[in-house]
Design a protein around this motif. Sequence first.
Motif, PDB file in Angstrom:
ATOM      1  N   TYR A   1       0.822  -1.196   0.000  1.00  0.00           N
ATOM      2  CA  TYR A   1       0.000   0.000   0.000  1.00  0.00           C
ATOM      3  C   TYR A   1       0.868   1.263   0.000  1.00  0.00           C
ATOM      4  O   TYR A   1       1.908   1.335   0.659  1.00  0.00           O
ATOM      5  CB  TYR A   1      -0.904   0.020   1.232  1.00  0.00           C
ATOM      6  CG  TYR A   1      -1.937  -1.083   1.270  1.00  0.00           C
ATOM      7  CD1 TYR A   1      -3.014  -1.085   0.394  1.00  0.00           C
ATOM      8  CD2 TYR A   1      -1.841  -2.124   2.189  1.00  0.00           C
ATOM      9  CE1 TYR A   1      -3.971  -2.087   0.417  1.00  0.00           C
ATOM     10  CE2 TYR A   1      -2.793  -3.136   2.234  1.00  0.00           C
ATOM     11  CZ  TYR A   1      -3.846  -3.116   1.353  1.00  0.00           C
ATOM     12  OH  TYR A   1      -4.788  -4.110   1.376  1.00  0.00           O
ATOM     13  N   LEU A   2       0.425   2.289  -0.729  1.00  0.00           N
ATOM     14  CA  LEU A   2       1.165   3.540  -0.827  1.00  0.00           C
ATOM     15  C   LEU A   2       1.349   4.197   0.531  1.00  0.00           C
ATOM     16  O   LEU A   2       2.433   4.699   0.846  1.00  0.00           O
ATOM     17  CB  LEU A   2       0.437   4.509  -1.767  1.00  0.00           C
ATOM     18  CG  LEU A   2       0.316   4.111  -3.235  1.00  0.00           C
ATOM     19  CD1 LEU A   2      -0.516   5.149  -3.990  1.00  0.00           C
ATOM     20  CD2 LEU A   2       1.693   3.946  -3.878  1.00  0.00           C
ATOM     21  N   VAL A   3       0.314   4.213   1.351  1.00  0.00           N
ATOM     22  CA  VAL A   3       0.407   4.912   2.626  1.00  0.00           C
ATOM     23  C   VAL A   3       1.386   4.206   3.560  1.00  0.00           C
ATOM     24  O   VAL A   3       2.089   4.850   4.339  1.00  0.00           O
ATOM     25  CB  VAL A   3      -0.982   5.069   3.283  1.00  0.00           C
ATOM     26  CG1 VAL A   3      -1.584   3.709   3.668  1.00  0.00           C
ATOM     27  CG2 VAL A   3      -0.894   5.969   4.508  1.00  0.00           C
ATOM     28  N   ASN A   4       1.474   2.885   3.488  1.00  0.00           N
ATOM     29  CA  ASN A   4       2.410   2.176   4.353  1.00  0.00           C
ATOM     30  C   ASN A   4       3.854   2.504   3.999  1.00  0.00           C
ATOM     31  O   ASN A   4       4.694   2.721   4.886  1.00  0.00           O
ATOM     32  CB  ASN A   4       2.179   0.665   4.276  1.00  0.00           C
ATOM     33  CG  ASN A   4       0.974   0.219   5.057  1.00  0.00           C
ATOM     34  OD1 ASN A   4      -0.171   0.447   4.649  1.00  0.00           O
ATOM     35  ND2 ASN A   4       1.199  -0.414   6.196  1.00  0.00           N
ATOM     36  N   THR A   5       4.167   2.536   2.697  1.00  0.00           N
ATOM     37  CA  THR A   5       5.540   2.853   2.314  1.00  0.00           C
ATOM     38  C   THR A   5       5.851   4.328   2.552  1.00  0.00           C
ATOM     39  O   THR A   5       6.980   4.682   2.892  1.00  0.00           O
ATOM     40  CB  THR A   5       5.780   2.509   0.841  1.00  0.00           C
ATOM     41  OG1 THR A   5       4.847   3.216   0.010  1.00  0.00           O
ATOM     42  CG2 THR A   5       5.614   1.012   0.609  1.00  0.00           C
TER      43      THR A   5
ATOM     44  N   ASP B   1       2.010  14.829   6.264  1.00  0.00           N
ATOM     45  CA  ASP B   1       1.473  14.133   5.097  1.00  0.00           C
ATOM     46  C   ASP B   1       0.338  13.244   5.583  1.00  0.00           C
ATOM     47  O   ASP B   1       0.266  12.907   6.774  1.00  0.00           O
ATOM     48  CB  ASP B   1       2.549  13.317   4.390  1.00  0.00           C
ATOM     49  CG  ASP B   1       2.179  12.972   2.942  1.00  0.00           C
ATOM     50  OD1 ASP B   1       1.057  13.327   2.511  1.00  0.00           O
ATOM     51  OD2 ASP B   1       2.994  12.342   2.257  1.00  0.00           O
ATOM     52  N   PHE B   2      -0.514  12.841   4.651  1.00  0.00           N
ATOM     53  CA  PHE B   2      -1.679  12.017   4.998  1.00  0.00           C
ATOM     54  C   PHE B   2      -1.887  10.995   3.895  1.00  0.00           C
ATOM     55  O   PHE B   2      -1.609  11.244   2.720  1.00  0.00           O
ATOM     56  CB  PHE B   2      -2.937  12.888   5.141  1.00  0.00           C
ATOM     57  CG  PHE B   2      -4.219  12.094   5.214  1.00  0.00           C
ATOM     58  CD1 PHE B   2      -4.629  11.539   6.413  1.00  0.00           C
ATOM     59  CD2 PHE B   2      -4.995  11.892   4.073  1.00  0.00           C
ATOM     60  CE1 PHE B   2      -5.795  10.788   6.485  1.00  0.00           C
ATOM     61  CE2 PHE B   2      -6.167  11.149   4.137  1.00  0.00           C
ATOM     62  CZ  PHE B   2      -6.568  10.591   5.350  1.00  0.00           C
ATOM     63  N   GLY B   3      -2.385   9.825   4.275  1.00  0.00           N
ATOM     64  CA  GLY B   3      -2.696   8.819   3.273  1.00  0.00           C
ATOM     65  C   GLY B   3      -3.687   7.806   3.803  1.00  0.00           C
ATOM     66  O   GLY B   3      -3.880   7.672   5.017  1.00  0.00           O
ATOM     67  N   ALA B   4      -4.328   7.077   2.884  1.00  0.00           N
ATOM     68  CA  ALA B   4      -5.316   6.075   3.291  1.00  0.00           C
ATOM     69  C   ALA B   4      -5.511   5.077   2.154  1.00  0.00           C
ATOM     70  O   ALA B   4      -5.162   5.341   0.994  1.00  0.00           O
ATOM     71  CB  ALA B   4      -6.653   6.737   3.633  1.00  0.00           C
ATOM     72  N   TYR B   5      -6.057   3.920   2.496  1.00  0.00           N
ATOM     73  CA  TYR B   5      -6.450   2.939   1.485  1.00  0.00           C
ATOM     74  C   TYR B   5      -7.753   2.281   1.884  1.00  0.00           C
ATOM     75  O   TYR B   5      -8.122   2.243   3.059  1.00  0.00           O
ATOM     76  CB  TYR B   5      -5.364   1.880   1.266  1.00  0.00           C
ATOM     77  CG  TYR B   5      -5.210   0.865   2.375  1.00  0.00           C
ATOM     78  CD1 TYR B   5      -6.088  -0.225   2.492  1.00  0.00           C
ATOM     79  CD2 TYR B   5      -4.179   0.956   3.297  1.00  0.00           C
ATOM     80  CE1 TYR B   5      -5.953  -1.164   3.504  1.00  0.00           C
ATOM     81  CE2 TYR B   5      -4.028   0.018   4.310  1.00  0.00           C
ATOM     82  CZ  TYR B   5      -4.916  -1.034   4.408  1.00  0.00           C
ATOM     83  OH  TYR B   5      -4.777  -1.959   5.410  1.00  0.00           O
ATOM     84  N   LEU B   6      -8.438   1.748   0.892  1.00  0.00           N
ATOM     85  CA  LEU B   6      -9.639   0.942   1.091  1.00  0.00           C
ATOM     86  C   LEU B   6      -9.509  -0.284   0.208  1.00  0.00           C
ATOM     87  O   LEU B   6      -9.318  -0.169  -1.006  1.00  0.00           O
ATOM     88  CB  LEU B   6     -10.898   1.731   0.731  1.00  0.00           C
ATOM     89  CG  LEU B   6     -12.229   0.958   0.815  1.00  0.00           C
ATOM     90  CD1 LEU B   6     -12.529   0.570   2.258  1.00  0.00           C
ATOM     91  CD2 LEU B   6     -13.373   1.788   0.247  1.00  0.00           C
ATOM     92  N   SER B   7      -9.597  -1.465   0.815  1.00  0.00           N
ATOM     93  CA  SER B   7      -9.455  -2.723   0.086  1.00  0.00           C
ATOM     94  C   SER B   7     -10.703  -3.562   0.304  1.00  0.00           C
ATOM     95  O   SER B   7     -11.133  -3.782   1.429  1.00  0.00           O
ATOM     96  CB  SER B   7      -8.213  -3.479   0.576  1.00  0.00           C
ATOM     97  OG  SER B   7      -8.141  -4.772   0.014  1.00  0.00           O
ATOM     98  N   VAL B   8     -11.288  -4.039  -0.801  1.00  0.00           N
ATOM     99  CA  VAL B   8     -12.486  -4.882  -0.752  1.00  0.00           C
ATOM    100  C   VAL B   8     -12.188  -6.196  -1.460  1.00  0.00           C
ATOM    101  O   VAL B   8     -11.757  -6.198  -2.623  1.00  0.00           O
ATOM    102  CB  VAL B   8     -13.694  -4.190  -1.422  1.00  0.00           C
ATOM    103  CG1 VAL B   8     -14.926  -5.084  -1.344  1.00  0.00           C
ATOM    104  CG2 VAL B   8     -13.963  -2.836  -0.769  1.00  0.00           C
TER     105      VAL B   8
END
Length: 404
Positions: A163-167, A318-325
């Motif tokens: 995930y982008l936010v994790n890296t 900075d801020f980031g998030a993900y949504l996985s379905v």
Amino acid sequence: MAGAQTSTQFAAQQQQRYEYSTFTAMSAPVVLPMDGKADWLTGMDVSLAGKIFPHIHLDAAFGTSSIDQGELRTGHHDPEQRDAVTFQNVEFGLSGRLDDHNEFFITYAGAVADSRIDPIFEEVFWKFKNLPGGFELRGGRVYNRFGIQNTYHPHGFDWVDQYLVNTRMLGEDSMTTIGAEITWVAPLPWTSQFDLALGVAPKNEDDHGHGHEEEGAARYAAEEAVFAEDETLIVANWTNVYNYNDFHQYRAGISGAWGENLSGYRTSVYGVHAEYQWRENGFDPGGRYLRVRSEAMFNDYKVEDELVEGRDPEAQQDFGAYLSVLYGLGNNLELGLRGEYVAGNADTAQDSRFRVSPGVTWYANDARTLRFRLQYNYDNSNERGTDHAVWAQVSFNWGGPEVR
């Protein structure tokens, strides 16, 4: 009989036992009976004297992207080259379950980069569990319990890439500390777990220079914001897992990490995570499932001013998030859709990036020993514009659940 198995699995999950603990990779949609009988085809319950359980993992990807893949990849185990095979992960591990109080985990892994492999002991820890008062203790080198994804090794990933936010927030590999971590499971009807780790960040041996394409263009060098080795790092996590019944599960929590960065200033990272999961057969094997998972992170840090020497630097964020379905069908086919966003920061030359990834995965058996994955990335950046990538991945996993 089915009711007895359901009850056993439910109790095992609540008690953090070896079958399916809160942080067991790939545990969410997988429910397999643990009967103590060795299955040499899958590695389930294969052990030395019933105490030491081996694990073998191999992940490889082939595909293409519209620009040099080095411009798009952010994770250490992400596909590295277009129109070529990337051996993303070669991993060997041992889980020790010595008695009711002592466990250990060792994993030695590496990714093939530029025709070379740089293996490392990613995790090496001893775990004391079932301590009085609901406590457990891990000591050694651990992937920190920060959110959900950070605890997983590549073989437990739901997608070809990280995930982008994790890296962006936690580093190319999972955020890691060398030290001690204490866990307390509250005496509640649901699993409410508190984790507090105190240690130092290991040396960053995997700095490939991703994510900062314009060296010298930034006022503040974002790569200096990573946690410094040999400096105190504190990581806290609170996760709640509530089984409404055998078919519906909810997970939610918050996390934080604080420590000195490479510039000698402080970096703070905060996160929230949530997950909903439905299983058609509850805790019995097989059936369809639905899993919706999301994490959001925010960081705050100071690093040296690259333009004015001696100037008191301004705090950067900075801020980031993900949504996985993910939706699993009864024939071991899994359909997925992922959306990701990182806000970026002009002062640190970090781009704003949005990525959408549909994917399909097929598992050759219920134990998920062999899987095939196809994934497309629509990738938009305010610096590069729109790019595309298509990846095919094959993964081989041998062995049962790891000690976490």
